[in-house]
Design a protein around this motif. Sequence first.
Motif, PDB file in Angstrom:
ATOM      1  N   ILE A   1     -43.772  14.317  33.392  1.00  0.00           N
ATOM      2  CA  ILE A   1     -42.800  14.481  32.306  1.00  0.00           C
ATOM      3  C   ILE A   1     -43.100  15.764  31.534  1.00  0.00           C
ATOM      4  N   VAL A   2     -44.368  15.952  31.177  1.00  0.00           N
ATOM      5  CA  VAL A   2     -44.758  17.129  30.393  1.00  0.00           C
ATOM      6  C   VAL A   2     -44.529  18.410  31.195  1.00  0.00           C
ATOM      7  N   SER A   3     -44.800  18.360  32.503  1.00  0.00           N
ATOM      8  CA  SER A   3     -44.611  19.556  33.326  1.00  0.00           C
ATOM      9  C   SER A   3     -43.133  19.928  33.444  1.00  0.00           C
TER      10      SER A   3
ATOM     11  N   ILE B   1     -42.484  11.475  24.901  1.00  0.00           N
ATOM     12  CA  ILE B   1     -43.729  12.226  25.111  1.00  0.00           C
ATOM     13  C   ILE B   1     -44.676  12.047  23.925  1.00  0.00           C
ATOM     14  N   TYR B   2     -44.146  12.219  22.719  1.00  0.00           N
ATOM     15  CA  TYR B   2     -45.003  12.072  21.533  1.00  0.00           C
ATOM     16  C   TYR B   2     -45.548  10.644  21.422  1.00  0.00           C
TER      17      TYR B   2
ATOM     18  N   LEU C   1     -46.256   8.667  23.951  1.00  0.00           N
ATOM     19  CA  LEU C   1     -47.279   8.479  24.977  1.00  0.00           C
ATOM     20  C   LEU C   1     -48.636   9.049  24.561  1.00  0.00           C
ATOM     21  N   VAL C   2     -48.614  10.102  23.721  1.00  0.00           N
ATOM     22  CA  VAL C   2     -49.894  10.673  23.277  1.00  0.00           C
ATOM     23  C   VAL C   2     -50.254  10.216  21.864  1.00  0.00           C
ATOM     24  N   GLY C   3     -49.442   9.316  21.296  1.00  0.00           N
ATOM     25  CA  GLY C   3     -49.810   8.685  20.041  1.00  0.00           C
ATOM     26  C   GLY C   3     -49.538   9.482  18.783  1.00  0.00           C
ATOM     27  N   ILE C   4     -48.608  10.462  18.833  1.00  0.00           N
ATOM     28  CA  ILE C   4     -48.272  11.220  17.621  1.00  0.00           C
ATOM     29  C   ILE C   4     -47.057  10.536  16.991  1.00  0.00           C
ATOM     30  N   ARG C   5     -47.318   9.523  16.160  1.00  0.00           N
ATOM     31  CA  ARG C   5     -46.271   8.635  15.664  1.00  0.00           C
ATOM     32  C   ARG C   5     -45.218   9.353  14.809  1.00  0.00           C
ATOM     33  N   GLU C   6     -45.666  10.233  13.920  1.00  0.00           N
ATOM     34  CA  GLU C   6     -44.735  10.901  13.007  1.00  0.00           C
ATOM     35  C   GLU C   6     -43.682  11.695  13.792  1.00  0.00           C
ATOM     36  N   LYS C   7     -44.126  12.419  14.815  1.00  0.00           N
ATOM     37  CA  LYS C   7     -43.193  13.210  15.618  1.00  0.00           C
ATOM     38  C   LYS C   7     -42.310  12.300  16.477  1.00  0.00           C
ATOM     39  N   THR C   8     -42.867  11.178  16.925  1.00  0.00           N
ATOM     40  CA  THR C   8     -42.077  10.234  17.720  1.00  0.00           C
ATOM     41  C   THR C   8     -40.886   9.737  16.915  1.00  0.00           C
ATOM     42  N   VAL C   9     -41.138   9.333  15.670  1.00  0.00           N
ATOM     43  CA  VAL C   9     -40.065   8.835  14.798  1.00  0.00           C
ATOM     44  C   VAL C   9     -39.057   9.947  14.510  1.00  0.00           C
ATOM     45  N   GLU C  10     -39.572  11.144  14.220  1.00  0.00           N
ATOM     46  CA  GLU C  10     -38.692  12.280  13.910  1.00  0.00           C
ATOM     47  C   GLU C  10     -37.733  12.566  15.068  1.00  0.00           C
ATOM     48  N   MET C  11     -38.269  12.627  16.289  1.00  0.00           N
ATOM     49  CA  MET C  11     -37.438  12.918  17.459  1.00  0.00           C
ATOM     50  C   MET C  11     -36.433  11.785  17.729  1.00  0.00           C
ATOM     51  N   THR C  12     -36.870  10.537  17.538  1.00  0.00           N
ATOM     52  CA  THR C  12     -35.975   9.395  17.751  1.00  0.00           C
ATOM     53  C   THR C  12     -34.801   9.438  16.788  1.00  0.00           C
ATOM     54  N   LYS C  13     -35.079   9.749  15.535  1.00  0.00           N
ATOM     55  CA  LYS C  13     -34.012   9.780  14.529  1.00  0.00           C
ATOM     56  C   LYS C  13     -33.039  10.932  14.788  1.00  0.00           C
ATOM     57  N   LYS C  14     -33.545  12.058  15.290  1.00  0.00           N
ATOM     58  CA  LYS C  14     -32.646  13.165  15.649  1.00  0.00           C
ATOM     59  C   LYS C  14     -31.716  12.740  16.779  1.00  0.00           C
ATOM     60  N   SER C  15     -32.278  12.032  17.745  1.00  0.00           N
ATOM     61  CA  SER C  15     -31.471  11.550  18.871  1.00  0.00           C
ATOM     62  C   SER C  15     -30.419  10.554  18.393  1.00  0.00           C
ATOM     63  N   ILE C  16     -30.797   9.699  17.446  1.00  0.00           N
ATOM     64  CA  ILE C  16     -29.854   8.711  16.891  1.00  0.00           C
ATOM     65  C   ILE C  16     -28.696   9.408  16.188  1.00  0.00           C
ATOM     66  N   THR C  17     -28.991  10.484  15.459  1.00  0.00           N
ATOM     67  CA  THR C  17     -27.935  11.235  14.759  1.00  0.00           C
ATOM     68  C   THR C  17     -26.883  11.724  15.748  1.00  0.00           C
ATOM     69  N   TYR C  18     -27.345  12.305  16.857  1.00  0.00           N
ATOM     70  CA  TYR C  18     -26.411  12.769  17.888  1.00  0.00           C
ATOM     71  C   TYR C  18     -25.671  11.597  18.534  1.00  0.00           C
ATOM     72  N   ALA C  19     -26.387  10.485  18.761  1.00  0.00           N
ATOM     73  CA  ALA C  19     -25.761   9.323  19.407  1.00  0.00           C
ATOM     74  C   ALA C  19     -24.612   8.783  18.565  1.00  0.00           C
ATOM     75  N   HIS C  20     -24.795   8.752  17.241  1.00  0.00           N
ATOM     76  CA  HIS C  20     -23.722   8.306  16.352  1.00  0.00           C
ATOM     77  C   HIS C  20     -22.569   9.308  16.355  1.00  0.00           C
ATOM     78  N   GLU C  21     -22.918  10.585  16.328  1.00  0.00           N
ATOM     79  CA  GLU C  21     -21.888  11.629  16.324  1.00  0.00           C
ATOM     80  C   GLU C  21     -21.028  11.566  17.583  1.00  0.00           C
ATOM     81  N   LEU C  22     -21.682  11.342  18.732  1.00  0.00           N
ATOM     82  CA  LEU C  22     -20.975  11.314  20.015  1.00  0.00           C
ATOM     83  C   LEU C  22     -20.475   9.921  20.386  1.00  0.00           C
TER      84      LEU C  22
END
Length: 474
Positions: free
Chosen positions: A64-66, A94-95, A97-118
């Motif tokens: 995935i990372v590669s 990815i975040y 899987l390596v345990g960076i919780r803050e970034k995981t939540v941030e990326m998920t919420k960005k994806s949710i914003t687009y999902a609602h928009e689309l």
Amino acid sequence: MKLTLEELNKTIMEMRTKGYLTEALKLADQGLLVALETNNYPNVLDLYYQKILVHHALGDTLCIVSLIHDYEAICQKYGSSKDLMHYYLVMSLIYDLVGIREKTVEMTKKSITYAHELQDPIMLVRCHNNLCYLEVEKGCTKEALRAGLLAREYNKSLARTLPDLAKLHAIRINNNLADVYILEGDFITGKALLDSTLTSDIIQHHKREKVAALFGYGFLYEKQNKLEEAVSYYKQAIELAQSYGDKAITKKVMRLLLNVLYQLDWRDKIFDVQREYIDLTEKMSVDNLLQQVMNLEFKRQKEKLEKKAHYDPLTGVLNRHFLDYELPEWLNVASMTQSYVCITVLDIDYFKLFNDMHGHLFGDRVLQLLANGLKEFLHEEDVKIIRYGGDEFILCMRHQDKDYIKSLVKNTHAYLLTLKLEQQHQSFPLKVSMGACVNDQKNYQFKELFELADSCLYQAKDNGRASYVLNELS
């Protein structure tokens, strides 16, 4: 009969849904080669996304990372809102899987914003279910329950069009909601949800989801202080995760198993599991996954700073830095390849009236409408879009065919005249004047071409505006 790339993408998703992961990966690889060879970037992005989700289901984090470097680069250049939504979901995986919780939540919420928009039903289910899982990890049961129940509601809609996919999502949602109810002490509801997972007629084809259910049983019995039963289920989860090489989940469950073994004071078992845990940790250290992800984050931050220096923050197109520092090399390449070059200058007719009558924020939206229109219409062309200042933009075009460039200027202007800004039930059509100068494969001097194009712009204004004038050197 050969499948089109669109049909292939749909077939791969169906294969993933049914658990045929190896076969899906082979098809994705074959399709990606064709899409790259034909510069079919929308399908390139779809197939990269499918490959990444297959590798995630297989627990292959390194792959995935590669893949993410190339995927991100193509997404930034050619991606639509849909692709950015997928990209942020991938980054959240990815975040996580390596345990960076803050970034995981941030990326998920960005994806949710687009999902609602689309209004994308698949992503609305997936993203809210992921958010449920993340809130469980934080111990925020109320937020987790809200996200999980939202995912369930969206999944009901999905079931009407994609019943097989909805059935798989239902398993994932039930696994996460089971953890919520177990944390809340509602063991009966939690167990019922896990039972529904393990009795599903599709669970044998989805090892990752079965691991999650086995882990859920271990968690259930641990919370009920039935520690020996917890050990049994944690072990089953570990064995299944190991069977398909999912190191991240194996390590997570081993850590929980060790905690239960300490409570039981099973010293021999503790020693064996500790040794396996240390071996696995060392292997994952060799993979250096965390460092790779941190390098990825560093690269992204560096690119953000560079983009800030090179791009106009309001419109997202290039700023004058390109004209001052990068255009000479761009023109040099055009000269070496004997391409025709066209410098085009354009601005918005009566732009000052927009600001005076509706305010500067309205004027900003007009500029963004124009810039986004240019980016959308010209995204497959060899064109640089620059905001020169105020409402004035410059297009630097190059192509081997002179007639093609002339048609492109004409069609770009016609397209811009179709743009409208909607506000408070009113429609404001965009009026644009444009001047262009096409060179003769001899003159590659920006200053001279720009001055001629600028002169054409004034002619277009004199002709009544909302028009274009093109000067063709010969």
